[in-house]
Write a protein that holds these residues in place. Structure first.
Motif, mmCIF file in Angstrom:
data_model
loop_
_atom_site.group_PDB
_atom_site.id
_atom_site.type_symbol
_atom_site.label_atom_id
_atom_site.label_comp_id
_atom_site.label_asym_id
_atom_site.label_seq_id
_atom_site.Cartn_x
_atom_site.Cartn_y
_atom_site.Cartn_z
ATOM 1 N N GLN A 1 -34.555 -32.343 73.050
ATOM 2 C CA GLN A 1 -35.799 -31.997 72.429
ATOM 3 C C GLN A 1 -35.175 -31.500 70.886
ATOM 4 O O GLN A 1 -34.445 -30.539 70.941
ATOM 5 C CB GLN A 1 -36.513 -30.969 72.907
ATOM 6 N N VAL A 2 -35.944 -32.073 69.946
ATOM 7 C CA VAL A 2 -35.543 -31.534 68.635
ATOM 8 C C VAL A 2 -36.136 -30.122 68.102
ATOM 9 O O VAL A 2 -37.371 -30.009 68.335
ATOM 10 C CB VAL A 2 -35.891 -32.748 67.365
ATOM 11 N N GLN A 3 -35.342 -29.263 67.743
ATOM 12 C CA GLN A 3 -35.594 -28.195 67.168
ATOM 13 C C GLN A 3 -35.316 -28.000 65.577
ATOM 14 O O GLN A 3 -34.341 -28.513 65.131
ATOM 15 C CB GLN A 3 -35.018 -26.918 67.785
ATOM 16 N N VAL A 4 -36.214 -27.555 64.623
ATOM 17 C CA VAL A 4 -36.039 -27.384 63.351
ATOM 18 C C VAL A 4 -36.489 -25.880 62.970
ATOM 19 O O VAL A 4 -37.428 -25.512 63.177
ATOM 20 C CB VAL A 4 -37.005 -28.578 62.380
ATOM 21 N N VAL A 5 -35.485 -25.124 62.410
ATOM 22 C CA VAL A 5 -35.746 -23.626 62.141
ATOM 23 C C VAL A 5 -35.211 -23.257 60.741
ATOM 24 O O VAL A 5 -34.149 -23.495 60.341
ATOM 25 C CB VAL A 5 -34.774 -22.817 63.176
ATOM 26 N N GLU A 6 -36.343 -22.731 60.179
ATOM 27 C CA GLU A 6 -35.911 -22.334 58.795
ATOM 28 C C GLU A 6 -35.746 -20.813 58.677
ATOM 29 O O GLU A 6 -36.115 -20.123 59.542
ATOM 30 C CB GLU A 6 -37.340 -22.628 57.985
ATOM 31 N N SER A 7 -35.170 -20.466 57.601
ATOM 32 C CA SER A 7 -35.064 -19.007 57.325
ATOM 33 C C SER A 7 -34.748 -18.989 55.669
ATOM 34 O O SER A 7 -34.694 -19.714 55.119
ATOM 35 C CB SER A 7 -33.683 -18.680 58.122
ATOM 36 N N GLY A 8 -34.856 -17.436 55.377
ATOM 37 C CA GLY A 8 -34.690 -17.271 54.051
ATOM 38 C C GLY A 8 -35.961 -17.016 53.146
ATOM 39 O O GLY A 8 -35.783 -16.749 51.861
ATOM 40 N N GLY A 9 -37.118 -17.223 53.701
ATOM 41 C CA GLY A 9 -38.093 -16.914 52.733
ATOM 42 C C GLY A 9 -38.248 -15.186 52.273
ATOM 43 O O GLY A 9 -37.414 -14.479 53.020
ATOM 44 N N GLY A 10 -39.181 -14.904 51.531
ATOM 45 C CA GLY A 10 -39.431 -13.737 51.270
ATOM 46 C C GLY A 10 -40.214 -13.251 49.894
ATOM 47 O O GLY A 10 -40.684 -14.435 49.326
ATOM 48 N N LEU A 11 -40.396 -12.183 49.464
ATOM 49 C CA LEU A 11 -40.819 -11.925 48.118
ATOM 50 C C LEU A 11 -39.777 -11.830 47.190
ATOM 51 O O LEU A 11 -38.542 -11.280 47.117
ATOM 52 C CB LEU A 11 -41.468 -10.490 48.495
ATOM 53 N N VAL A 12 -40.302 -12.453 46.004
ATOM 54 C CA VAL A 12 -39.548 -12.496 44.834
ATOM 55 C C VAL A 12 -40.404 -12.434 43.611
ATOM 56 O O VAL A 12 -41.407 -12.804 43.782
ATOM 57 C CB VAL A 12 -38.681 -13.758 44.923
ATOM 58 N N GLN A 13 -39.923 -11.810 42.776
ATOM 59 C CA GLN A 13 -40.525 -11.797 41.338
ATOM 60 C C GLN A 13 -40.681 -13.079 40.683
ATOM 61 O O GLN A 13 -39.473 -14.015 40.571
ATOM 62 C CB GLN A 13 -40.008 -10.591 40.388
ATOM 63 N N PRO A 14 -41.591 -13.389 39.618
ATOM 64 C CA PRO A 14 -41.557 -14.435 38.916
ATOM 65 C C PRO A 14 -40.217 -14.429 38.003
ATOM 66 O O PRO A 14 -39.820 -13.581 37.493
ATOM 67 C CB PRO A 14 -42.667 -14.248 38.027
ATOM 68 N N GLY A 15 -39.730 -15.820 38.055
ATOM 69 C CA GLY A 15 -38.410 -15.795 37.454
ATOM 70 C C GLY A 15 -37.236 -15.900 38.138
ATOM 71 O O GLY A 15 -35.966 -15.980 37.862
ATOM 72 N N GLY A 16 -37.367 -15.183 39.321
ATOM 73 C CA GLY A 16 -36.469 -14.877 40.584
ATOM 74 C C GLY A 16 -35.858 -16.114 41.339
ATOM 75 O O GLY A 16 -36.501 -17.215 40.840
ATOM 76 N N SER A 17 -34.893 -15.879 41.847
ATOM 77 C CA SER A 17 -34.336 -17.033 42.751
ATOM 78 C C SER A 17 -34.257 -16.722 44.099
ATOM 79 O O SER A 17 -34.335 -15.555 44.746
ATOM 80 C CB SER A 17 -32.899 -17.188 42.290
ATOM 81 N N LEU A 18 -34.134 -17.584 45.118
ATOM 82 C CA LEU A 18 -34.511 -17.535 46.476
ATOM 83 C C LEU A 18 -33.661 -18.765 47.265
ATOM 84 O O LEU A 18 -33.824 -20.012 46.493
ATOM 85 C CB LEU A 18 -35.942 -17.447 46.971
ATOM 86 N N LEU A 20 -33.329 -21.045 50.860
ATOM 87 C CA LEU A 20 -33.986 -21.314 51.771
ATOM 88 C C LEU A 20 -32.836 -22.015 52.953
ATOM 89 O O LEU A 20 -32.187 -22.989 52.298
ATOM 90 C CB LEU A 20 -35.358 -22.045 51.999
ATOM 91 N N SER A 21 -32.762 -21.917 54.075
ATOM 92 C CA SER A 21 -32.053 -22.601 54.872
ATOM 93 C C SER A 21 -32.769 -23.209 56.222
ATOM 94 O O SER A 21 -33.678 -22.505 56.298
ATOM 95 C CB SER A 21 -30.840 -21.801 55.475
ATOM 96 N N CYS A 22 -32.171 -24.458 56.505
ATOM 97 C CA CYS A 22 -32.964 -25.093 57.730
ATOM 98 C C CYS A 22 -32.006 -25.531 58.455
ATOM 99 O O CYS A 22 -31.146 -26.343 58.105
ATOM 100 C CB CYS A 22 -33.773 -25.945 57.287
ATOM 101 N N ALA A 23 -31.878 -25.502 59.839
ATOM 102 C CA ALA A 23 -31.080 -26.020 60.800
ATOM 103 C C ALA A 23 -31.923 -26.763 61.770
ATOM 104 O O ALA A 23 -32.682 -26.551 62.269
ATOM 105 C CB ALA A 23 -30.197 -25.292 61.565
ATOM 106 N N ALA A 24 -31.342 -28.086 62.020
ATOM 107 C CA ALA A 24 -31.989 -28.927 63.025
ATOM 108 C C ALA A 24 -31.033 -29.374 64.005
ATOM 109 O O ALA A 24 -30.191 -29.609 63.760
ATOM 110 C CB ALA A 24 -32.476 -30.420 62.314
ATOM 111 N N SER A 25 -31.525 -29.436 65.338
ATOM 112 C CA SER A 25 -30.749 -29.463 66.527
ATOM 113 C C SER A 25 -31.435 -30.227 67.572
ATOM 114 O O SER A 25 -32.684 -30.438 67.410
ATOM 115 C CB SER A 25 -30.026 -28.366 67.028
#
Length: 121
Positions: A1-18, A20-25
């Motif tokens: 069974q394939v699983q896809v899991v994201e991480s790294g979201g959140g709150l950021v101010q305009p002009g900022g950086s963020l 995201l990561s994702c692992a599939a297994s």
């Protein structure tokens, strides 16, 4: 069974950086393409960026020059570095593992549960 899991979201101010990561297994073979889509409230899910196993990348016009996608094939992991974020980038971001780069607007393959990105001062 394939699983896809994201991480790294959140709150950021305009002009900022963020980042995201994702692992599939769960797949014997590396996915030919992996990438990111997003869905804002009241809008359809749209593609953001995709990367093939060979490294070819495609970006939606709205994020070109601001977002960078990369992947680690050995780990079936994909990353999205987002810079110069704008309020209109605010959405739930979904990771996708799919057969290829063709027809990116077509929703296919395997999906993660999504991670919220909020751009606000």
């Amino acid at each position: 069974q394939v699983q896809v899991v994201e991480s790294g979201g959140g709150l950021v101010q305009p002009g900022g950086s963020l980042r995201l990561s994702c692992a599939a297994s769960g797949s014997i073979f590396p996915f030919n393409a992996m990438g990111w889509y997003r869905q804002a409230p009241g809008k359809q899910r749209e593609w953001v960026a995709l990367i093939a196993s060979g490294g070819t990348t495609i970006y939606a016009d709205s994020v070109k020059g601001r977002f960078t996608i990369s992947r680690d094939n050995a780990k079936n992991t994909v990353y999205l570095q987002m810079s110069s974020l704008k309020p209109e980038d605010m959405a739930v971001y979904y990771c996708n593992a799919r057969a290829g780069l063709q027809a990116p607007s077509r929703l296919s393959g395997y999906w993660g549960q999504g991670t919220q990105v909020t751009v606000s001062s």
